[in-house]
Write a protein that holds these residues in place. Structure first.
Motif, PDB file in Angstrom:
ATOM      1  N   ALA A 228       0.863  -1.179   0.000  1.00  0.00           N
ATOM      2  CA  ALA A 228       0.000   0.000   0.000  1.00  0.00           C
ATOM      3  C   ALA A 228       0.904   1.234   0.000  1.00  0.00           C
ATOM      4  N   VAL A 229       0.423   2.295  -0.587  1.00  0.00           N
ATOM      5  CA  VAL A 229       1.196   3.536  -0.649  1.00  0.00           C
ATOM      6  C   VAL A 229       1.543   4.003   0.757  1.00  0.00           C
ATOM      7  N   ASP A 230       0.609   3.864   1.696  1.00  0.00           N
ATOM      8  CA  ASP A 230       0.878   4.304   3.070  1.00  0.00           C
ATOM      9  C   ASP A 230       2.017   3.514   3.715  1.00  0.00           C
ATOM     10  N   ASP A 231       2.121   2.204   3.415  1.00  0.00           N
ATOM     11  CA  ASP A 231       3.225   1.399   3.960  1.00  0.00           C
ATOM     12  C   ASP A 231       4.567   1.915   3.455  1.00  0.00           C
ATOM     13  N   LEU A 232       4.620   2.224   2.180  1.00  0.00           N
ATOM     14  CA  LEU A 232       5.867   2.721   1.591  1.00  0.00           C
ATOM     15  C   LEU A 232       6.204   4.120   2.118  1.00  0.00           C
ATOM     16  N   ARG A 233       5.188   4.958   2.318  1.00  0.00           N
ATOM     17  CA  ARG A 233       5.425   6.294   2.880  1.00  0.00           C
ATOM     18  C   ARG A 233       5.953   6.202   4.312  1.00  0.00           C
ATOM     19  N   ARG A 234       5.364   5.290   5.107  1.00  0.00           N
ATOM     20  CA  ARG A 234       5.839   5.119   6.482  1.00  0.00           C
ATOM     21  C   ARG A 234       7.308   4.695   6.502  1.00  0.00           C
ATOM     22  N   LEU A 235       7.671   3.793   5.604  1.00  0.00           N
ATOM     23  CA  LEU A 235       9.067   3.361   5.516  1.00  0.00           C
ATOM     24  C   LEU A 235       9.956   4.545   5.154  1.00  0.00           C
ATOM     25  N   ARG A 236       9.554   5.297   4.150  1.00  0.00           N
ATOM     26  CA  ARG A 236      10.354   6.460   3.735  1.00  0.00           C
ATOM     27  C   ARG A 236      10.485   7.467   4.877  1.00  0.00           C
ATOM     28  N   ASP A 237       9.383   7.738   5.570  1.00  0.00           N
ATOM     29  CA  ASP A 237       9.423   8.693   6.675  1.00  0.00           C
ATOM     30  C   ASP A 237      10.322   8.206   7.809  1.00  0.00           C
ATOM     31  N   ARG A 238      10.278   6.903   8.101  1.00  0.00           N
ATOM     32  CA  ARG A 238      11.120   6.349   9.163  1.00  0.00           C
ATOM     33  C   ARG A 238      12.587   6.473   8.796  1.00  0.00           C
ATOM     34  N   VAL A 239      12.941   6.169   7.542  1.00  0.00           N
ATOM     35  CA  VAL A 239      14.331   6.299   7.089  1.00  0.00           C
ATOM     36  C   VAL A 239      14.762   7.760   7.163  1.00  0.00           C
ATOM     37  N   GLU A 240      13.917   8.660   6.726  1.00  0.00           N
ATOM     38  CA  GLU A 240      14.254  10.082   6.726  1.00  0.00           C
ATOM     39  C   GLU A 240      14.371  10.642   8.136  1.00  0.00           C
ATOM     40  N   SER A 241      13.721  10.008   9.127  1.00  0.00           N
ATOM     41  CA  SER A 241      13.848  10.474  10.509  1.00  0.00           C
ATOM     42  C   SER A 241      15.276  10.295  11.026  1.00  0.00           C
ATOM     43  N   PHE A 242      16.078   9.475  10.370  1.00  0.00           N
ATOM     44  CA  PHE A 242      17.481   9.289  10.718  1.00  0.00           C
ATOM     45  C   PHE A 242      18.388  10.213   9.904  1.00  0.00           C
ATOM     46  N   GLY A 243      17.803  11.075   9.079  1.00  0.00           N
ATOM     47  CA  GLY A 243      18.582  11.983   8.246  1.00  0.00           C
ATOM     48  C   GLY A 243      19.121  11.326   6.985  1.00  0.00           C
ATOM     49  N   ILE A 244      18.491  10.244   6.565  1.00  0.00           N
ATOM     50  CA  ILE A 244      18.934   9.478   5.396  1.00  0.00           C
ATOM     51  C   ILE A 244      17.813   9.480   4.369  1.00  0.00           C
ATOM     52  N   GLN A 245      18.164   9.525   3.109  1.00  0.00           N
ATOM     53  CA  GLN A 245      17.161   9.512   2.048  1.00  0.00           C
ATOM     54  C   GLN A 245      17.035   8.096   1.480  1.00  0.00           C
ATOM     55  N   LEU A 246      15.808   7.635   1.355  1.00  0.00           N
ATOM     56  CA  LEU A 246      15.532   6.333   0.736  1.00  0.00           C
ATOM     57  C   LEU A 246      15.526   6.566  -0.770  1.00  0.00           C
ATOM     58  N   ALA A 247      16.649   6.269  -1.412  1.00  0.00           N
ATOM     59  CA  ALA A 247      16.837   6.606  -2.822  1.00  0.00           C
ATOM     60  C   ALA A 247      16.096   5.653  -3.749  1.00  0.00           C
ATOM     61  N   MET A 248      16.027   4.376  -3.382  1.00  0.00           N
ATOM     62  CA  MET A 248      15.344   3.405  -4.232  1.00  0.00           C
ATOM     63  C   MET A 248      15.066   2.135  -3.448  1.00  0.00           C
ATOM     64  N   MET A 249      14.230   1.280  -4.024  1.00  0.00           N
ATOM     65  CA  MET A 249      13.957  -0.038  -3.453  1.00  0.00           C
ATOM     66  C   MET A 249      13.908  -1.035  -4.599  1.00  0.00           C
ATOM     67  N   PRO A 250      14.622  -2.154  -4.469  1.00  0.00           N
ATOM     68  CA  PRO A 250      14.598  -3.147  -5.539  1.00  0.00           C
ATOM     69  C   PRO A 250      13.313  -3.953  -5.505  1.00  0.00           C
ATOM     70  N   LEU A 251      12.942  -4.478  -6.635  1.00  0.00           N
ATOM     71  CA  LEU A 251      11.805  -5.398  -6.659  1.00  0.00           C
ATOM     72  C   LEU A 251      12.220  -6.692  -5.975  1.00  0.00           C
ATOM     73  N   PRO A 252      11.325  -7.288  -5.229  1.00  0.00           N
ATOM     74  CA  PRO A 252      11.678  -8.524  -4.515  1.00  0.00           C
ATOM     75  C   PRO A 252      11.656  -9.737  -5.443  1.00  0.00           C
ATOM     76  N   LEU A 253      12.754  -9.974  -6.090  1.00  0.00           N
ATOM     77  CA  LEU A 253      12.864 -11.105  -7.007  1.00  0.00           C
ATOM     78  C   LEU A 253      13.831 -12.131  -6.442  1.00  0.00           C
ATOM     79  N   SER A 254      13.487 -13.376  -6.534  1.00  0.00           N
ATOM     80  CA  SER A 254      14.376 -14.424  -6.052  1.00  0.00           C
ATOM     81  C   SER A 254      14.904 -15.215  -7.241  1.00  0.00           C
TER      82      SER A 254
END
Length: 129
Positions: free
Chosen positions: A87-113
């Motif tokens: 969900a968009v909200d899940d991804l936003r929460r992750l981005r906000d949590r990462v940014e709370s440490f002063g780090i930018q979430l630049a990208m996320m890979p697709l989960p491929l095995s």
């Protein structure tokens, strides 16, 4: 005896290595200190990329990255919701949590095995659906 395996004399080998190192050092042009510095004599920051096998978005790793002034990371997506997708909200929460440490979430890979498509956790990605 003073022999290196293969029959070469150690002293002769040492002289060859020292001579080669001296020749390389002499051939390298000297760069004045002012040219190594940035504008107005400021030192340039070293840029580097690194990787980790641990989850880069855990609080422990985010604190570690912040301690060493990492500015951007490639993070892992959170587990998909009950619908099997994010969900968009899940991804936003992750981005906000990462940014709370002063780090930018630049990208996320697709989960491929590397499993066959029939056993993959996200076969729709592999099949283009």
């Amino acid at each position: 005896m003073n022999q290196i395996p293969g029959g070469m004399n150690r002293r002769r080998f040492g002289r060859m290595v020292a001579g080669a190192a001296s020749a390389l050092a002499a051939a390298r042009p000297a760069v004045p200190r002012a040219e190594r510095a940035g504008p107005e004599g400021e030192r340039r920051r070293a840029l580097m990329k690194l990787g980790t096998q641990q989850s880069p978005t855990s609080d422990e790793m985010l604190r570690y990255f912040a301690r060493f002034r990492v500015t951007h990371i490639c993070g892992y997506p959170p587990p998909p919701g009950p619908s099997g997708s994010w969900a968009v909200d899940d991804l936003r929460r992750l981005r906000d949590r990462v940014e709370s440490f002063g780090i930018q979430l630049a990208m996320m890979p697709l989960p491929l095995s590397s499993h066959p498509i029939a056993e993959a956790e996200n076969p729709g990605i592999m099949l283009g659906k």
